[in-house]
Write a protein that holds these residues in place. Structure first.
Motif, PDB file in Angstrom:
ATOM      1  N   HIS A 187       0.775  -1.234   0.000  1.00 22.88           N
ATOM      2  CA  HIS A 187       0.000   0.000   0.000  1.00 22.88           C
ATOM      3  C   HIS A 187       0.807   1.286   0.000  1.00 22.88           C
ATOM      4  O   HIS A 187       0.242   2.357  -0.188  1.00 22.88           O
ATOM      5  CB  HIS A 187      -0.938   0.006   1.204  1.00 22.88           C
ATOM      6  CG  HIS A 187      -1.803  -1.202   1.298  1.00 22.88           C
ATOM      7  ND1 HIS A 187      -2.748  -1.518   0.340  1.00 22.88           N
ATOM      8  CD2 HIS A 187      -1.839  -2.217   2.213  1.00 22.88           C
ATOM      9  CE1 HIS A 187      -3.350  -2.650   0.675  1.00 22.88           C
ATOM     10  NE2 HIS A 187      -2.815  -3.088   1.799  1.00 22.88           N
ATOM     11  N   ARG A 188       2.129   1.201   0.222  1.00 20.23           N
ATOM     12  CA  ARG A 188       2.918   2.435   0.275  1.00 20.23           C
ATOM     13  C   ARG A 188       4.341   2.143  -0.165  1.00 20.23           C
ATOM     14  O   ARG A 188       4.817   1.011  -0.060  1.00 20.23           O
ATOM     15  CB  ARG A 188       2.892   3.033   1.676  1.00 20.23           C
ATOM     16  CG  ARG A 188       3.306   2.100   2.775  1.00 20.23           C
ATOM     17  CD  ARG A 188       3.133   2.750   4.147  1.00 20.23           C
ATOM     18  NE  ARG A 188       1.822   3.353   4.269  1.00 20.23           N
ATOM     19  CZ  ARG A 188       1.590   4.530   4.859  1.00 20.23           C
ATOM     20  NH1 ARG A 188       2.583   5.215   5.378  1.00 20.23           N
ATOM     21  NH2 ARG A 188       0.371   5.021   4.926  1.00 20.23           N
ATOM     22  N   GLU A 202      -1.258   4.570  -2.961  1.00 19.19           N
ATOM     23  CA  GLU A 202      -1.571   5.063  -1.626  1.00 19.19           C
ATOM     24  C   GLU A 202      -2.611   6.185  -1.687  1.00 19.19           C
ATOM     25  O   GLU A 202      -3.559   6.213  -0.879  1.00 19.19           O
ATOM     26  CB  GLU A 202      -0.307   5.561  -0.927  1.00 19.19           C
ATOM     27  CG  GLU A 202      -0.563   6.027   0.497  1.00 19.19           C
ATOM     28  CD  GLU A 202       0.695   6.461   1.228  1.00 19.19           C
ATOM     29  OE1 GLU A 202       0.580   6.823   2.415  1.00 19.19           O
ATOM     30  OE2 GLU A 202       1.789   6.444   0.619  1.00 19.19           O
ATOM     31  N   GLU A 204      -6.071   4.725  -2.393  1.00 15.94           N
ATOM     32  CA  GLU A 204      -6.633   4.021  -1.247  1.00 15.94           C
ATOM     33  C   GLU A 204      -7.010   4.981  -0.129  1.00 15.94           C
ATOM     34  O   GLU A 204      -7.995   4.757   0.591  1.00 15.94           O
ATOM     35  CB  GLU A 204      -5.643   2.959  -0.765  1.00 15.94           C
ATOM     36  CG  GLU A 204      -5.491   1.836  -1.770  1.00 15.94           C
ATOM     37  CD  GLU A 204      -4.421   0.828  -1.410  1.00 15.94           C
ATOM     38  OE1 GLU A 204      -4.288  -0.174  -2.133  1.00 15.94           O
ATOM     39  OE2 GLU A 204      -3.698   1.040  -0.407  1.00 15.94           O
ATOM     40  N   GLN A 205      -6.268   6.069   0.023  1.00 14.63           N
ATOM     41  CA  GLN A 205      -6.630   7.063   1.025  1.00 14.63           C
ATOM     42  C   GLN A 205      -7.959   7.739   0.676  1.00 14.63           C
ATOM     43  O   GLN A 205      -8.760   8.056   1.564  1.00 14.63           O
ATOM     44  CB  GLN A 205      -5.522   8.099   1.177  1.00 14.63           C
ATOM     45  CG  GLN A 205      -4.293   7.589   1.913  1.00 14.63           C
ATOM     46  CD  GLN A 205      -4.603   7.200   3.348  1.00 14.63           C
ATOM     47  OE1 GLN A 205      -5.131   7.994   4.125  1.00 14.63           O
ATOM     48  NE2 GLN A 205      -4.282   5.957   3.716  1.00 14.63           N
ATOM     49  N   ALA A 244      -3.903   3.357   7.238  1.00 16.22           N
ATOM     50  CA  ALA A 244      -4.083   2.688   5.950  1.00 16.22           C
ATOM     51  C   ALA A 244      -5.567   2.414   5.721  1.00 16.22           C
ATOM     52  O   ALA A 244      -6.405   2.639   6.602  1.00 16.22           O
ATOM     53  CB  ALA A 244      -3.277   1.394   5.918  1.00 16.22           C
TER      54      ALA A 244
END
Length: 419
Positions: free
Chosen positions: A220-221, A315, A318-319, A345
């Motif tokens: 995710h990052r 990221e 998803e944020q 997250a």
């Protein structure tokens, strides 16, 4: 509130990513369950696989299948090149040296490797291990087993009301008898992103080795493990769009050189005699037996996919989904969200008053919505909140804002059935 499904960023800041086109790369997301379009919100459990990963595994078995490092024929050379090529890609993705990266079945294996090969020979009565309340069982149980065998003890770092680590209390625990600190980078239940660079710096100042569970961070990052200052970092491939049974342990070279092998057998040796064995160099001395070659070829393809898309864009996407889902869920009466960390997250654990987590998840499944329910391999965290289980919706870049709306609508519907 519907948010747009096209967000800024691809190869350049001005180039837009067509997220609908990205989603189309994932064949499984087109299926139906119980006659309803699938809404997959369980990526913290396992990520879905793009077509390129599926094709890479298929191509290996169709055209290159052979064992690695044990044949001079063409197929053996191709298999070895593909396997080591995946190691190189993964090392670049994590910003580490490839000879510091042990390929293994995933984070659980990686943490057990550290426990038995690094900690077991070093710990003794009077020593201590510090873990946090939010750890996955994989970063608890191996240390309990080692502590039982060595006479070491375990100390626990607690959380504040937001589900963040109490850093002052954590650093107070880092007393001279502590030899190891285990911390998750991102909580699989709360979504809390821990400041691991700062934590590792404080541990290193005190001469304490740090081991980081990166299972929920790597998908995710962007990761720069070399800059974190940790001693060990573990990842799982199937959460980052790769096949199951893949993952890696990164460790400092001085640790890998000093650690004895965890498993014995083929590939991890240079020479075997009955009066003694000469072990291979790291990382190969920790990779006994035939590896999941096709799986790592697939993981290499997954790394290519994520890198091409861009971890910063992943990221950000998803944020945006997290913010949308949090806003909508917060409107529902009687719904409790666990964890409101300032750095979080795309994971939302929740309960609805009067409804059991498993009942909610079962009824949502009938609406086509796949979420997780249970203790999420985090019993101590459940005990902290005084609950037996939660529901967990976890988002990935291939989810959509329309799916957020459909999830909330389905949750509203099933709540009425349980009222």
């Amino acid at each position: 509130m519907n948010a747009p499904d096209v967000a800024a960023g691809s190869a350049s800041a001005t180039e837009a990513i067509d997220w609908a086109r990205v989603r189309a790369d994932f064949p499984l997301l087109t299926r139906q369950v119980h006659g309803k379009p699938l809404i997959y919100l369980d990526s913290a459990n396992t990520g879905q696989k793009p077509e390129s990963v599926i094709a890479a595994v298929d191509d290996f078995y169709r055209r290159h299948n052979a064992n690695v490092s044990r044949a001079v024929h063409a197929l053996g050379a191709e298999a070895t090149d593909a396997f080591e090529g995946a190691r190189t890609k993964l090392a670049r993705f994590l910003n580490v040296r490839s000879d510091e990266l042990v390929l293994c079945s995933g984070t659980t294996f990686a943490l057990n490797l550290v426990a038995y090969s690094w900690a077991l020979p070093r710990l003794q009565p009077g020593d201590a291990i510090v873990l946090t309340r939010m750890e996955h069982h994989a970063n608890i149980v191996p240390w309990q087993l080692v502590a039982q065998r060595t006479g070491a003890t375990i100390k626990v770092a607690e959380l504040n009301d937001r589900g963040e680590l109490d850093l002052d209390a954590l650093y107070t625990l880092l007393t001279p008898e502590v030899k190891l600190l285990g911390v998750t980078h991102v909580s699989n239940v709360l979504g809390t992103v821990n400041p691991v660079r700062e934590i590792c710096r404080e541990a290193r100042r005190r001469g304490i080795a740090s081991v980081i569970d990166g299972s929920q961070a790597a998908p995710h990052r962007a990761l720069d493990i070399a800059s974190l200052g940790c001693d060990f970092y573990a990842i799982t491939g199937h959460k980052m769009a790769g096949p199951t049974g893949t993952g890696a342990l990164w460790a400092r070279r001085e640790h890998l050189a000093a650690m004895p092998p965890f498993l014995g057998g083929g590939e991890m040796i240079k020479e075997v005699r009955f009066d003694g064995t000469v072990y291979n160099d790291a990382p190969h001395k920790f990779e006994a037996g035939t590896p999941n070659i096709a799986g790592f070829v697939g993981l290499g393809a997954a790394v290519d996919y994520l890198s091409d898309l861009g971890m910063a864009h992943i990221e950000a996407r998803e944020q945006a989904l997290l913010a949308h889902a949090t806003e909508e869920l917060s409107k529902l009466d009687g719904l409790r969200i666990f964890g409101s960390a300032r750095d979080k997250a795309a994971v939302i654990s929740f309960l609805v008053a009067g409804a059991h987590a498993h009942d909610l998840a079962t009824l949502l499944d009938l609406e086509g919505v796949a979420i997780r329910s249970g203790h999420h391999c985090a019993h101590p965290l459940m005990q902290h909140f005084g609950v037996a289980a939660t529901c967990r919706a976890s988002f990935a870049f291939y989810n959509t804002h329309d799916e957020v709306e459909a999830f909330v609508a389905a949750l509203t519907k099933v709540r009425k059935l349980l009222a």
